[in-house]
Design a protein around this motif. Structure first.
Motif, mmCIF file in Angstrom:
data_model
loop_
_atom_site.group_PDB
_atom_site.id
_atom_site.type_symbol
_atom_site.label_atom_id
_atom_site.label_comp_id
_atom_site.label_asym_id
_atom_site.label_seq_id
_atom_site.Cartn_x
_atom_site.Cartn_y
_atom_site.Cartn_z
ATOM 1 N N ILE A 6 0.831 -1.207 0.000
ATOM 2 C CA ILE A 6 0.000 0.000 0.000
ATOM 3 C C ILE A 6 0.863 1.252 0.000
ATOM 4 N N SER A 7 1.894 1.280 0.844
ATOM 5 C CA SER A 7 2.752 2.470 0.914
ATOM 6 C C SER A 7 3.551 2.648 -0.373
ATOM 7 N N TYR A 8 3.951 1.550 -0.997
ATOM 8 C CA TYR A 8 4.701 1.615 -2.255
ATOM 9 C C TYR A 8 3.833 2.203 -3.359
ATOM 10 N N ILE A 9 2.628 1.701 -3.481
ATOM 11 C CA ILE A 9 1.709 2.210 -4.504
ATOM 12 C C ILE A 9 1.341 3.663 -4.223
ATOM 13 N N ALA A 10 1.105 3.996 -2.960
ATOM 14 C CA ALA A 10 0.755 5.371 -2.604
ATOM 15 C C ALA A 10 1.895 6.336 -2.922
ATOM 16 N N ALA A 11 3.122 5.926 -2.671
ATOM 17 C CA ALA A 11 4.266 6.791 -2.975
ATOM 18 C C ALA A 11 4.372 7.046 -4.473
ATOM 19 N N TRP A 12 4.190 6.008 -5.277
ATOM 20 C CA TRP A 12 4.255 6.171 -6.730
ATOM 21 C C TRP A 12 3.121 7.053 -7.236
ATOM 22 N N LEU A 13 1.904 6.839 -6.745
ATOM 23 C CA LEU A 13 0.774 7.664 -7.185
ATOM 24 C C LEU A 13 0.953 9.119 -6.776
ATOM 25 N N ALA A 14 1.434 9.337 -5.566
ATOM 26 C CA ALA A 14 1.677 10.712 -5.112
ATOM 27 C C ALA A 14 2.729 11.384 -5.989
ATOM 28 N N ALA A 15 3.767 10.652 -6.349
ATOM 29 C CA ALA A 15 4.807 11.222 -7.210
ATOM 30 C C ALA A 15 4.273 11.535 -8.604
ATOM 31 N N LEU A 84 11.512 7.345 -1.490
ATOM 32 C CA LEU A 84 11.022 8.720 -1.453
ATOM 33 C C LEU A 84 12.040 9.694 -2.030
ATOM 34 N N ALA A 85 13.306 9.505 -1.708
ATOM 35 C CA ALA A 85 14.347 10.378 -2.259
ATOM 36 C C ALA A 85 14.424 10.241 -3.778
ATOM 37 N N LEU A 86 14.369 9.013 -4.278
ATOM 38 C CA LEU A 86 14.398 8.799 -5.721
ATOM 39 C C LEU A 86 13.187 9.433 -6.402
ATOM 40 N N LEU A 87 12.015 9.260 -5.802
ATOM 41 C CA LEU A 87 10.808 9.815 -6.406
ATOM 42 C C LEU A 87 10.798 11.341 -6.368
ATOM 43 N N ILE A 88 11.320 11.935 -5.305
ATOM 44 C CA ILE A 88 11.410 13.404 -5.242
ATOM 45 C C ILE A 88 12.330 13.920 -6.339
ATOM 46 N N CYS A 89 13.461 13.269 -6.513
ATOM 47 C CA CYS A 89 14.371 13.656 -7.600
ATOM 48 C C CYS A 89 13.717 13.433 -8.956
ATOM 49 N N ASN A 90 12.973 12.359 -9.082
ATOM 50 C CA ASN A 90 12.292 12.051 -10.328
ATOM 51 C C ASN A 90 11.242 13.114 -10.657
ATOM 52 N N VAL A 91 10.463 13.514 -9.677
ATOM 53 C CA VAL A 91 9.444 14.555 -9.886
ATOM 54 C C VAL A 91 10.110 15.859 -10.298
ATOM 55 N N ALA A 92 11.196 16.217 -9.628
ATOM 56 C CA ALA A 92 11.900 17.457 -9.978
ATOM 57 C C ALA A 92 12.423 17.401 -11.411
ATOM 58 N N GLY A 93 12.967 16.273 -11.818
ATOM 59 C CA GLY A 93 13.458 16.119 -13.177
ATOM 60 C C GLY A 93 12.337 16.186 -14.204
ATOM 61 N N CYS A 94 11.222 15.565 -13.909
ATOM 62 C CA CYS A 94 10.068 15.609 -14.828
ATOM 63 C C CYS A 94 9.533 17.030 -14.959
ATOM 64 N N ARG A 95 9.449 17.721 -13.850
ATOM 65 C CA ARG A 95 8.951 19.097 -13.904
ATOM 66 C C ARG A 95 9.905 19.984 -14.701
ATOM 67 N N ALA A 96 11.199 19.730 -14.607
ATOM 68 C CA ALA A 96 12.168 20.481 -15.387
ATOM 69 C C ALA A 96 12.028 20.182 -16.876
ATOM 70 N N ILE A 97 11.781 18.926 -17.200
ATOM 71 C CA ILE A 97 11.567 18.563 -18.605
ATOM 72 C C ILE A 97 10.297 19.212 -19.128
ATOM 73 N N ASN A 98 9.244 19.190 -18.348
ATOM 74 C CA ASN A 98 7.965 19.772 -18.779
ATOM 75 C C ASN A 98 8.072 21.260 -19.011
#
Length: 101
Positions: A6-15, A84-98
């Motif tokens: 549940i926490s794994y899926i929630a982290a991915w969906l939140a990201a 969480l650290a990987l997903l935060i970096c991933n979100v930041a990278g995606c937002r930069a690409i967008n």
């Protein structure tokens, strides 16, 4: 194990939602892992490609393997923190690409 899933899926969906709160780019969700590459290599944001995508997906799969095999609470929390650290970096990278387009 149920809480881990549940926490794994929630982290991915939140990201994913944090990447695009309007949910307008959900058709490109399979490219989400490229954000991690874009975060660590900002000069090469436009050089993604299938090799990079497969490499980053492999990184996430290896992480998931160790996360779900963690037997103690402490090791589970360490792996969850790394996710969480990987997903935060991933979100930041995606937002930069967008913002480039």
């Amino acid at each position: 194990m149920r809480y881990k899933i549940i926490s794994y899926i929630a982290a991915w969906l939140a990201a994913l939602v944090a990447t695009d709160p309007t949910l307008g780019l959900w058709s490109l969700a399979y490219l989400f892992p490229l954000g991690l590459f874009a975060f660590f290599f900002p000069a090469h944001r436009e050089e993604g490609g299938w090799t990079v995508l497969i490499g980053v997906v492999a990184l996430y799969l290896v992480h998931a393997f160790f996360y779900f095999r963690a037997r103690t609470t402490r090791s589970s929390l360490i792996w969850a923190g790394l996710l969480l650290a990987l997903l935060i970096c991933n979100v930041a990278g995606c937002r930069a690409i967008n913002h480039l387009h």
